[in-house]
Design an enzyme around this catalytic site. Sequence first.
Site, PDB file in Angstrom:
ATOM      1  N   ASP A 176       0.868  -1.345  -0.028  1.00 19.32           N
ATOM      2  CA  ASP A 176       0.043  -0.161  -0.071  1.00 19.32           C
ATOM      3  C   ASP A 176       1.011   1.309  -0.171  1.00 19.32           C
ATOM      4  O   ASP A 176       1.829   1.186   0.700  1.00 19.32           O
ATOM      5  CB  ASP A 176      -0.869   0.007   1.393  1.00 19.32           C
ATOM      6  CG  ASP A 176      -1.878   1.086   1.296  1.00 19.32           C
ATOM      7  OD1 ASP A 176      -2.822   1.166   0.517  1.00 19.32           O
ATOM      8  OD2 ASP A 176      -1.615   1.934   2.264  1.00 19.32           O
ATOM      9  N   GLU A 206       1.826   0.181  -4.836  1.00 13.78           N
ATOM     10  CA  GLU A 206       1.190   1.463  -5.294  1.00 13.78           C
ATOM     11  C   GLU A 206       2.395   2.364  -5.376  1.00 13.78           C
ATOM     12  O   GLU A 206       2.945   3.005  -4.286  1.00 13.78           O
ATOM     13  CB  GLU A 206       0.060   2.198  -4.498  1.00 13.78           C
ATOM     14  CG  GLU A 206      -1.099   1.384  -4.682  1.00 13.78           C
ATOM     15  CD  GLU A 206      -2.220   1.817  -3.506  1.00 13.78           C
ATOM     16  OE1 GLU A 206      -3.135   2.230  -4.022  1.00 13.78           O
ATOM     17  OE2 GLU A 206      -1.891   2.092  -2.418  1.00 13.78           O
TER      18      GLU A 206
END
Length: 970
Positions: free
Chosen positions: A557, A594
């Site tokens: 993340d 990400e």
Amino acid sequence: MALTLLTLTTSVHLLDSTSVALPRIFAAAFPLRSRFRRPSSSISSFQLGFPSTTHRSDSIRCLCASSSSAASPMQFEVSTPNSQFLDSLLYSRAYWVTEGVIAWNVDVGEGSCYLYASRVAGLSFSEDGIDGFDFRVKLEAESGSLRTNVVEKFPHIGNYKPFKVPSDLDVRDLVKSQLAIVCFDAEGRLIEGTGLQLPGVLDELFSYDGPLGANFTPGGGVSLHLWAPTAQEVTVCIYKNPLDKSPMEICPLEEVNGVWSTNGPSSWEGCYYVYKVSVYHPSTLKVETCYANDPYARGLSADASKTYLLNLDSDDLKPEGWEKLADKKPDLRSYSDISIYELHVRDFSVSDETVEPEHRGGYLAFTLKDSAGVKHLQKLADAGLTHLHLLPTYQFGDVDDEKENWKYIDTSLLEGLPPDSAEAQARVTEIQNDDGFNWGYNPVLWGVPKGSYASDPTGPCRIIEFRKMVQALNRIGLNVVLDVVYNHLHANGPHNKDSVLDKIVPGYYLRRNNDGFIENSTCVNNTASEHYMVDRLIRDDLLNWVVNYKVDGFRFDLMGHIMKDTMVKAKSAIGNLRKETDGVDGSRIYIYGEGWNFGEVANNGRGVNASQFNLTGTGIGSFNDRIRDATLGGSPFGHPLQQGFITGLLLQPNGHDHGSEATQQLMLSTAKDHIQIGMAANLKDYVLTNHEGKEVKGSEILMHDATPVAYASQPTETINYVSAHDNETLFDIISLKTPMEISVDERCRINHLASSMIALSQGIPFFHAGDEILRSKSLDRDSYNSGDWFNRLDFSYKSNNWGVGLPPKGKNEHSWPLIKLRLQDPSFKPQSSHIVSTLNSFLDLLRIRYSSPLFRLDTAKAIKERVRFHNTGPSSVPGAIIMSIEDGHKGMASVSQIDPVYSFLVVIFNARPSEFSFLSPALKDRNLELHPVQVKSGDEIVRKSVYDAFSGGFTVPARTTTVFVEVRKG
């Protein structure tokens, strides 16, 4: 005069005489954060501590919002003592970067600078200087700049000035004190002062690679090790049972070079423990007594207040066959063979009536053989899907581990409501912080499975059941990817129950800004992997999940907020694991995340970060938002009606103002370029004929902000996707962006078209759970805390969850007018037949992808040699993409043969609302035929696709993806 600030205790007096309840002071009334002492009764004056303004004054007027029902704000007068205006110790604007250097953004000139320390945190500023210190030493301002190695580690303070620390200081002991640096002018008048940030000197003096956490010895004992170089004292409290309030034993730990340790007997195994740490905390300016879990915890009590002492290598914690799991993993020839399906543990089974109630929403639901959900996953795996990405499964906050504490909604009250009713969201949000649902992007402890997903959160149950889940998913052919959130933590401070790392070494693990306050660009409490022991903790935690839980990959993340060096070292450490010595084959573990580049880390602001462009060449994947935005239109941050390549831009307008026709033509052709380079794995060196007819590399195709579209150097560095847990589901975003008047049948075809563009691209395809069954969240754009009602998955295929009410107000209210129009229209809702048909077509896509290695080329060279796009340049037909992939054959000696079945493939993506016909001289005289999977497809429309070898002509129905193949002869 330089900006200076001081925390003062001031008298605040109401300008009217009405006695009222304590108001909430607007922090914005002052230049920095306000603090006040709350009185116990109604008052007409009270004491307020706040940073003073930069201008001397005897009174300041401010507005306050009252907790009473007064119609207008009340006025207050703030009186400040006549004082020197100095930096408050609340701020830490100086950096102790190495043992011998402190960096500070001040110019002493002819003045002097001193370092002050107080073991008992007694420092305070006065008009005469600084009081309460038990140590003071003069620092020498050095000429020149900070050394190169310091600037590389702390690029955001590259222009700060170095101050030399005397070499005879006992710095190792001094860092345990409250510290301040103060400068005086030539006349000895105090000018400025501030606290210090210590990570630089802590890394230099205390970096450590030895044992941490609980370690079990062959002889039966256990040792505890805690890295806490700023702590003044550490003890461990041992509890027999998790609910015990009094420990059965309290043991002091001894420190060696910042590491506190003790040895305990074997009887400690199965007990619980908490560290009691005495440490100066910069957020409170006090020496605090903090009670904290072990940062290296491997087990927890049900309420996560205590660390469970267990040996993960114990046979009692291993399901049958666990030791041989590495030999039974699903086959994986290459990372390029990977396809990913993203799923939330609770979503998977909480609404599945074929699962026993006690297993719904938890780990064990994955171990069943005959549930609707498991059968669905088996279908996907049988069709070729390789990896199941699970949203966070570590110990996260905001969901109680103990199910008896949850609150529930009576769903029978919601089921009869109108599809655009606001009542469902009101009831959901009323209990959303007390129910059993949350995505889990709020980590408390990274190394322990989440207790709420276990049958019993107490003891070893969560460990055993997590292992059973991994084992069961591997058995049906799916590798397991964990969603890891190392970029932030849920809590901070010395007393928050969910705070751990910030209790152990305050001010170290959490990244701070130049004033010393915690950075929150990732949401809250950004972590600082540029600090050595944060980097090490991340790497150790990853190895824990690989070795002890045998997972097969990680999705990071907000990976861009982690340093590239951390990611590369983690990949290397994992890749070095071997079955013979570690019980796992680390070479098959895939890492992606990400790679967004924003916040304080943007453009390498805190060191080289793990952003899309920086990761080029590492083999670490990052999400390709370019293909998503071009396909769907706009971005998650733009207008929800902005159309894209498949949602009707230019060709089927939805009424939104997209500009002139020429503007829309340019937008559509530009989107096509972005999609095509994405289909070529977003390779920066892939050469494409763009919409202007120019031969350009992927890195030369630019986005609106002049950033290159392409960033990858190899196909496995690109994760192609059009939807994920964030933002609206694929079906929902299509329902928003397409014209109101089109049919649900057309929207279903567009849904499938989007999936096909991902499934048949080079690179790694990624799908959000439910894309294949038209999943809806009733147009909720951020369902992280929207409960089971808006997040339901239905593997009985009866409903896609469309029209279950207006989505929660907080993130959606601004779009409610658009949403209501669609939810109240019954023509938007798919029927079960639509869901089943879309699923079958999705399974066909997977079968086609895995029918030929040509769809999964594993080198940039192979893609550049074999993949071509047609229907390009200024004369191309808008809304259609034609891609060919050629295998080696006798007439093409320079390219090797990798597919024994097909020598040539042509894939046509027709996003037009009408039939598409195209003549291609380059594709004449081929022996192309419809792919066998599509010949047998339940989709009658795709079977109408035609190829004419004589003319090189293709005809493809509206909103259809067609695959033609040339069967190899001989």
